[in-house]
Scaffold this motif. Structure first.
Motif, PDB file in Angstrom:
ATOM      1  N   ILE A 202       0.859  -1.184   0.000  1.00 13.08           N
ATOM      2  CA  ILE A 202       0.000   0.000   0.000  1.00 13.08           C
ATOM      3  C   ILE A 202       0.895   1.232   0.000  1.00 13.08           C
ATOM      4  O   ILE A 202       1.690   1.433   0.922  1.00 13.08           O
ATOM      5  N   SER A 203       0.774   2.038  -1.050  1.00 16.56           N
ATOM      6  CA  SER A 203       1.621   3.220  -1.169  1.00 16.56           C
ATOM      7  C   SER A 203       1.148   4.315  -0.220  1.00 16.56           C
ATOM      8  O   SER A 203       0.080   4.219   0.394  1.00 16.56           O
ATOM      9  N   GLN A 204       1.921   5.386  -0.140  1.00 21.34           N
ATOM     10  CA  GLN A 204       1.556   6.485   0.743  1.00 21.34           C
ATOM     11  C   GLN A 204       0.288   7.203   0.299  1.00 21.34           C
ATOM     12  O   GLN A 204      -0.371   7.847   1.107  1.00 21.34           O
ATOM     13  N   SER A 205      -0.044   7.092  -0.983  1.00 15.73           N
ATOM     14  CA  SER A 205      -1.289   7.691  -1.464  1.00 15.73           C
ATOM     15  C   SER A 205      -2.472   6.746  -1.336  1.00 15.73           C
ATOM     16  O   SER A 205      -3.589   7.079  -1.744  1.00 15.73           O
ATOM     17  N   GLY A 206      -2.233   5.555  -0.785  1.00 15.35           N
ATOM     18  CA  GLY A 206      -3.314   4.599  -0.564  1.00 15.35           C
ATOM     19  C   GLY A 206      -3.537   3.629  -1.704  1.00 15.35           C
ATOM     20  O   GLY A 206      -4.415   2.765  -1.618  1.00 15.35           O
ATOM     21  N   GLN A 207      -2.752   3.722  -2.766  1.00 12.71           N
ATOM     22  CA  GLN A 207      -2.886   2.810  -3.889  1.00 12.71           C
ATOM     23  C   GLN A 207      -2.126   1.525  -3.635  1.00 12.71           C
ATOM     24  O   GLN A 207      -1.144   1.502  -2.896  1.00 12.71           O
ATOM     25  N   MET A 208      -2.581   0.425  -4.255  1.00 16.09           N
ATOM     26  CA  MET A 208      -1.871  -0.844  -4.180  1.00 16.09           C
ATOM     27  C   MET A 208      -0.857  -0.900  -5.306  1.00 16.09           C
ATOM     28  O   MET A 208      -1.214  -0.743  -6.483  1.00 16.09           O
ATOM     29  N   ILE A 209       0.405  -1.084  -4.965  1.00 16.40           N
ATOM     30  CA  ILE A 209       1.454  -1.172  -5.965  1.00 16.40           C
ATOM     31  C   ILE A 209       2.159  -2.512  -5.847  1.00 16.40           C
ATOM     32  O   ILE A 209       2.043  -3.214  -4.840  1.00 16.40           O
ATOM     33  N   SER A 210       2.889  -2.877  -6.895  1.00 18.67           N
ATOM     34  CA  SER A 210       3.678  -4.113  -6.916  1.00 18.67           C
ATOM     35  C   SER A 210       5.128  -3.733  -6.675  1.00 18.67           C
ATOM     36  O   SER A 210       5.757  -3.096  -7.526  1.00 18.67           O
ATOM     37  N   TYR A 211       5.672  -4.112  -5.515  1.00 13.18           N
ATOM     38  CA  TYR A 211       6.979  -3.609  -5.082  1.00 13.18           C
ATOM     39  C   TYR A 211       7.901  -4.763  -4.734  1.00 13.18           C
ATOM     40  O   TYR A 211       7.497  -5.735  -4.093  1.00 13.18           O
ATOM     41  N   GLY A 212       9.157  -4.644  -5.168  1.00 11.01           N
ATOM     42  CA  GLY A 212      10.166  -5.642  -4.848  1.00 11.01           C
ATOM     43  C   GLY A 212      11.142  -5.112  -3.825  1.00 11.01           C
ATOM     44  O   GLY A 212      10.754  -4.572  -2.792  1.00 11.01           O
ATOM     45  N   LEU A 213      12.444  -5.245  -4.130  1.00 15.99           N
ATOM     46  CA  LEU A 213      13.471  -4.713  -3.238  1.00 15.99           C
ATOM     47  C   LEU A 213      13.994  -3.423  -3.863  1.00 15.99           C
ATOM     48  O   LEU A 213      14.917  -3.436  -4.680  1.00 15.99           O
ATOM     49  N   GLY A 214      13.351  -2.318  -3.527  1.00 15.20           N
ATOM     50  CA  GLY A 214      13.731  -1.032  -4.090  1.00 15.20           C
ATOM     51  C   GLY A 214      13.299  -0.824  -5.519  1.00 15.20           C
ATOM     52  O   GLY A 214      13.680   0.175  -6.140  1.00 15.20           O
ATOM     53  N   LEU A 215      12.525  -1.739  -6.079  1.00 16.54           N
ATOM     54  CA  LEU A 215      12.019  -1.632  -7.438  1.00 16.54           C
ATOM     55  C   LEU A 215      10.505  -1.750  -7.450  1.00 16.54           C
ATOM     56  O   LEU A 215       9.934  -2.576  -6.728  1.00 16.54           O
ATOM     57  N   HIS A 216       9.881  -0.963  -8.287  1.00 15.14           N
ATOM     58  CA  HIS A 216       8.439  -0.930  -8.477  1.00 15.14           C
ATOM     59  C   HIS A 216       8.164  -1.512  -9.861  1.00 15.14           C
ATOM     60  O   HIS A 216       8.855  -1.203 -10.821  1.00 15.14           O
ATOM     61  N   GLU A 217       7.160  -2.377  -9.975  1.00 12.63           N
ATOM     62  CA  GLU A 217       6.790  -2.991 -11.247  1.00 12.63           C
ATOM     63  C   GLU A 217       5.622  -2.232 -11.873  1.00 12.63           C
ATOM     64  O   GLU A 217       4.633  -1.943 -11.209  1.00 12.63           O
ATOM     65  N   LEU A 218       5.749  -1.920 -13.146  1.00 10.78           N
ATOM     66  CA  LEU A 218       4.701  -1.227 -13.894  1.00 10.78           C
ATOM     67  C   LEU A 218       4.268  -2.094 -15.063  1.00 10.78           C
ATOM     68  O   LEU A 218       5.084  -2.418 -15.935  1.00 10.78           O
ATOM     69  N   GLN A 219       3.011  -2.495 -15.087  1.00 10.02           N
ATOM     70  CA  GLN A 219       2.461  -3.282 -16.182  1.00 10.02           C
ATOM     71  C   GLN A 219       1.716  -2.357 -17.143  1.00 10.02           C
ATOM     72  O   GLN A 219       0.829  -1.615 -16.733  1.00 10.02           O
ATOM     73  N   ILE A 220       2.086  -2.407 -18.428  1.00  5.91           N
ATOM     74  CA  ILE A 220       1.371  -1.667 -19.455  1.00  5.91           C
ATOM     75  C   ILE A 220       0.735  -2.694 -20.385  1.00  5.91           C
ATOM     76  O   ILE A 220       1.435  -3.311 -21.195  1.00  5.91           O
ATOM     77  N   PRO A 221      -0.561  -2.932 -20.264  1.00  6.24           N
ATOM     78  CA  PRO A 221      -1.221  -3.950 -21.091  1.00  6.24           C
ATOM     79  C   PRO A 221      -0.966  -3.714 -22.577  1.00  6.24           C
ATOM     80  O   PRO A 221      -1.042  -2.590 -23.070  1.00  6.24           O
ATOM     81  N   GLY A 222      -0.647  -4.811 -23.260  1.00  9.22           N
ATOM     82  CA  GLY A 222      -0.378  -4.726 -24.679  1.00  9.22           C
ATOM     83  C   GLY A 222       0.998  -4.209 -25.011  1.00  9.22           C
ATOM     84  O   GLY A 222       1.350  -4.094 -26.194  1.00  9.22           O
ATOM     85  N   CYS A 223       1.808  -3.906 -23.999  1.00  8.51           N
ATOM     86  CA  CYS A 223       3.136  -3.340 -24.253  1.00  8.51           C
ATOM     87  C   CYS A 223       4.219  -4.088 -23.488  1.00  8.51           C
ATOM     88  O   CYS A 223       5.243  -4.426 -24.053  1.00  8.51           O
ATOM     89  N   GLY A 224       4.001  -4.367 -22.209  1.00 11.95           N
ATOM     90  CA  GLY A 224       5.011  -5.106 -21.479  1.00 11.95           C
ATOM     91  C   GLY A 224       5.113  -4.716 -20.024  1.00 11.95           C
ATOM     92  O   GLY A 224       4.288  -3.966 -19.495  1.00 11.95           O
ATOM     93  N   THR A 225       6.142  -5.237 -19.381  1.00 13.06           N
ATOM     94  CA  THR A 225       6.429  -4.971 -17.981  1.00 13.06           C
ATOM     95  C   THR A 225       7.652  -4.074 -17.898  1.00 13.06           C
ATOM     96  O   THR A 225       8.655  -4.312 -18.570  1.00 13.06           O
ATOM     97  N   PHE A 226       7.547  -3.068 -17.046  1.00  9.74           N
ATOM     98  CA  PHE A 226       8.635  -2.119 -16.866  1.00  9.74           C
ATOM     99  C   PHE A 226       8.964  -2.025 -15.380  1.00  9.74           C
ATOM    100  O   PHE A 226       8.134  -2.313 -14.522  1.00  9.74           O
ATOM    101  N   TRP A 227      10.199  -1.619 -15.117  1.00  9.80           N
ATOM    102  CA  TRP A 227      10.703  -1.577 -13.749  1.00  9.80           C
ATOM    103  C   TRP A 227      11.310  -0.214 -13.470  1.00  9.80           C
ATOM    104  O   TRP A 227      11.801   0.456 -14.371  1.00  9.80           O
TER     105      TRP A 227
END
Length: 402
Positions: free
Chosen positions: A307-332
């Motif tokens: 849970i981020s500071q703004s209250g959103q659910m994010i996908s977090y690793g060890l100092g890295l945040h995962e960003l999924q862009i449908p139809g495009c790929g996964t970014f870090w």
């Protein structure tokens, strides 16, 4: 490397030392997307985009609302929590050298800072991925903001009071440790807290025999070949930079300039200053195996819900945040804010697509009746810019990473 154009916009495309097909770097579309972020209400925005051997740099808007001084692509920026990737990489280097174990209790290394049951249950990994259950210290360091998100019960007084206040990491850590826990150690979802990374700074100092800032400078920043990345020595940014305007969800109207500020309130986890070129270079080197070993990078990419500071659910690793862009790929990468500044940096796992983007207005959203930040035209324009930069496809939807 950058050609001058009219004051409100500056762009350039250069060839990098790479080969392969060039796709997605459309200077006209990138410039238009960047201008749209400015037109949506952002005073100034500047970015660097990399794609298959090409580099595009651009800027739109102003660095100073009073003078109209334009932003330029090479400006320095306070990058906030992007520093956490640097900290995590430094800790993983110590894991590789056998000085730290990821799943060892933090009390093994810092018994005086984390004594008792909490020190035995909270591991190094839990600090890195925000599943320690330790609370955020910010509401205690800035007491006039403690009632967030209830804007009527808050004021910007403590932001002004703390402008030149010098905090110590141990002082801030104590605030987080004394606060009620936000979860059980290792629980899911995790809860994002800057306290975790201040503790990791103390861990680095203990196992390396030098300050965390010195170790990261010598073994992460210099190893990546970064020329314009540093921890600030005082309240001012040393070099060309924009003024940094804080709105705090409409509480500060008009937004106030906090570009001169003692960054000890963020410490090792968010005080870093960098450029967009340096950020892209850092994440490129990280994913190319030049900062930590591939096995360590794999650990950094093991994510869970936080849970981020703004209250959103994010996908977090060890100092890295995962960003999924449908139809495009996964970014870090990561995104980061400090008072008045917002920065994001994203890279595809193969390193062929990157964007780093900086803005000089923070927390531009207003708070709705639900207590959550409401979507703003800047959010949509920023999403479109990331989509154009990372996908080169106007029709592929992207999640908001903020």
């Amino acid at each position: 490397m950058v050609t001058a154009v009219p004051a409100t916009s500056e762009t350039a495309v250069v060839r990098a030392a790479a080969t392969g097909s060039v796709t997605g770097v459309d200077p006209a579309r990138l410039k238009s997307a960047l201008d749209d972020v400015h037109r949506a209400g952002m005073p100034g925005v500047f970015a660097e985009v990399r794609s298959d051997g090409r580099v595009w740099r651009g800027a739109s808007g102003v660095a100073d609302l009073e003078t109209g001084r334009p932003v330029t692509p090479g400006m320095l920026q306070r990058v906030g929590s992007l520093a956490k990737t640097f900290v995590a990489a430094a800790v993983l280097q110590q894991v590789e050298r056998g000085r730290v174990e990821l799943d060892a209790p933090i009390g093994r290394y810092l018994p005086h800072l984390m004594p008792g049951e909490r020190g035995r249950k909270v591991t190094v990994r839990m600090l890195l991925n925000h599943t320690s259950g330790i609370a955020e210290y910010l509401g205690y360091a800035f007491p006039s903001l403690q009632r967030f998100p209830s804007l009527p019960d808050m004021s910007p007084k403590s932001l002004d009071d703390n402008r030149f206040k010098r905090f110590t990491p141990v002082e801030l850590i104590g605030m987080g440790l004394r606060a009620p826990a936000v979860g059980e150690p290792g629980g899911s979802p995790g809860v994002y807290a800057n306290t975790n990374y201040l503790i990791l700074g103390e861990l680095l100092e203990k196992v390396t025999g030098t300050t965390a800032e010195t170790y990261i400078t010598q073994n992460v920043i210099r190893r990546a070949g970064l020329r314009h990345t540093m921890f600030p020595a005082g309240p001012r940014v040393d070099g060309p930079h924009p003024r940094m305007y804080e709105a705090f969800f409409g509480l500060i109207d008009p937004p106030r300039d906090y570009s001169v500020y003692d960054m000890s309130w963020t410490g090792i986890g968010a005080s870093l200053v960098s450029t967009m070129e340096d950020l892209n270079r850092f994440y490129g080197k990280l994913f190319d195996g030049k900062i930590v070993k591939p096995s360590s990078l794999a650990q950094m990419r093991r994510t869970g819900p936080v849970i981020s500071q703004s209250g959103q659910m994010i996908s977090y690793g060890l100092g890295l945040h995962e960003l999924q862009i449908p139809g495009c790929g996964t970014f870090w990468g990561n995104d980061g804010t400090v008072w008045g500044a917002e920065t994001q940096s994203w890279i595809r796992a193969d390193g062929r697509r990157q964007i780093s983007v900086a803005m000089n207005l923070a927390r531009w959203n207003t708070i709705g009746s639900s207590g959550q930040p409401q979507r703003h035209p800047i959010d949509d324009a920023l999403t479109a810019l990331k989509r154009q930069a990372l996908c080169g496809d106007e029709d592929a939807p992207a999640e908001n990473a903020s």
